[in-house]
Scaffold this motif. Structure first.
Motif, PDB file in Angstrom:
ATOM      1  N   GLY A 141     -53.284  25.978   0.096  1.00 18.46           N
ATOM      2  CA  GLY A 141     -53.462  25.856   1.539  1.00 18.46           C
ATOM      3  C   GLY A 141     -54.365  26.964   2.042  1.00 18.46           C
ATOM      4  O   GLY A 141     -55.052  27.620   1.275  1.00 18.46           O
ATOM      5  N   ARG A 142     -54.308  27.200   3.324  1.00 20.74           N
ATOM      6  CA  ARG A 142     -55.144  28.250   3.926  1.00 20.74           C
ATOM      7  C   ARG A 142     -54.527  29.621   3.701  1.00 20.74           C
ATOM      8  O   ARG A 142     -53.340  29.807   3.951  1.00 20.74           O
ATOM      9  CB  ARG A 142     -55.304  27.970   5.407  1.00 20.74           C
ATOM     10  N   LEU A 143     -55.346  30.563   3.242  1.00 23.43           N
ATOM     11  CA  LEU A 143     -54.883  31.930   2.987  1.00 23.43           C
ATOM     12  C   LEU A 143     -55.586  32.907   3.918  1.00 23.43           C
ATOM     13  O   LEU A 143     -56.816  32.880   4.042  1.00 23.43           O
ATOM     14  CB  LEU A 143     -55.176  32.344   1.548  1.00 23.43           C
ATOM     15  N   PRO A 144     -54.813  33.825   4.556  1.00 29.03           N
ATOM     16  CA  PRO A 144     -55.452  34.864   5.362  1.00 29.03           C
ATOM     17  C   PRO A 144     -55.980  35.992   4.468  1.00 29.03           C
ATOM     18  O   PRO A 144     -55.297  36.433   3.549  1.00 29.03           O
ATOM     19  CB  PRO A 144     -54.317  35.363   6.253  1.00 29.03           C
ATOM     20  N   VAL A 145     -57.201  36.405   4.732  1.00 29.95           N
ATOM     21  CA  VAL A 145     -57.791  37.533   4.005  1.00 29.95           C
ATOM     22  C   VAL A 145     -58.118  38.607   5.030  1.00 29.95           C
ATOM     23  O   VAL A 145     -58.833  38.358   6.005  1.00 29.95           O
ATOM     24  CB  VAL A 145     -59.058  37.113   3.225  1.00 29.95           C
TER      25      VAL A 145
END
Length: 186
Positions: A141-145
């Motif tokens: 899924g979407r990962l925060p960096v």
């Protein structure tokens, strides 16, 4: 539990694993130059126990109240500091998480720099700023960096570090060469 490999600018590989551990976090790594690191951080991401080896040198340390203690080469030391920094990305993760910054915030901290290969310790003042959080598509899924700017307050040198959970995606002199499992975001 993430397992992966970092490649340092010197072409040294650091094979690591990291995971939540009790009320804290554990990072272990073996390096292609024979060095090792084991870091156990408490629930506030302070170093409860640290052991680093480099050649015949060994450093053991940890937090005791507001101070960090260490023993290396038969010498003991202590200093009021937030955490340890050095070649290992695991140390960067622990410092960043201990600061608890939100996007746009910064903090001035004193850290203990471990120098290679003798594992000498010196206190360095740094400014950590969480400058940006971007979202990236991944299999999970979407990962925060998170993008951190780290300023050495003695020299003015600025470096960058990118974190996804408890994994360094990239940092000055460090490349994430492989990751077997997704980062932890707990």
């Amino acid at each position: 539990m993430p397992h992966g490999t970092y490649v340092h600018e010197s072409q040294v590989e650091e094979r690591f694993s990291c995971a939540p551990d009790g009320g804290g976090w554990r990072y272990t790594a073996e390096r292609s130059d024979g060095g090792t690191i084991e870091l156990i951080a408490d629930g506030r991401w302070r170093p409860a126990r640290l052991q680093v080896t480099s050649g015949e040198h060994v450093l053991r340390g940890g937090a005791a109240g507001a101070e960090l203690l260490w023993v290396t080469g038969g010498r003991e030391g202590s200093a009021r500091a937030t955490g340890f920094v050095g070649d290992s990305p695991g140390l960067l993760v622990a410092v960043a998480r201990s600061l608890g910054l939100t996007e746009g915030q910064r903090a001035d901290v004193r850290l203990l720099m471990l120098t290679e290969p003798a594992l000498a310790v010196r206190t360095v003042p740094q400014r950590w700023a969480l400058t940006e959080i971007t979202w990236h598509e991944a299999d999970e899924g979407r990962l925060p960096v998170e993008r951190y700017e780290i300023t050495d307050l003695e020299t003015g040198e600025i470096t960058e570090c990118y974190l996804a959970g408890d994994v360094v995606v990239a940092a000055s002199g460090i490349e994430l060469a492989g990751l077997d499992d997704p980062p932890n975001f707990a």
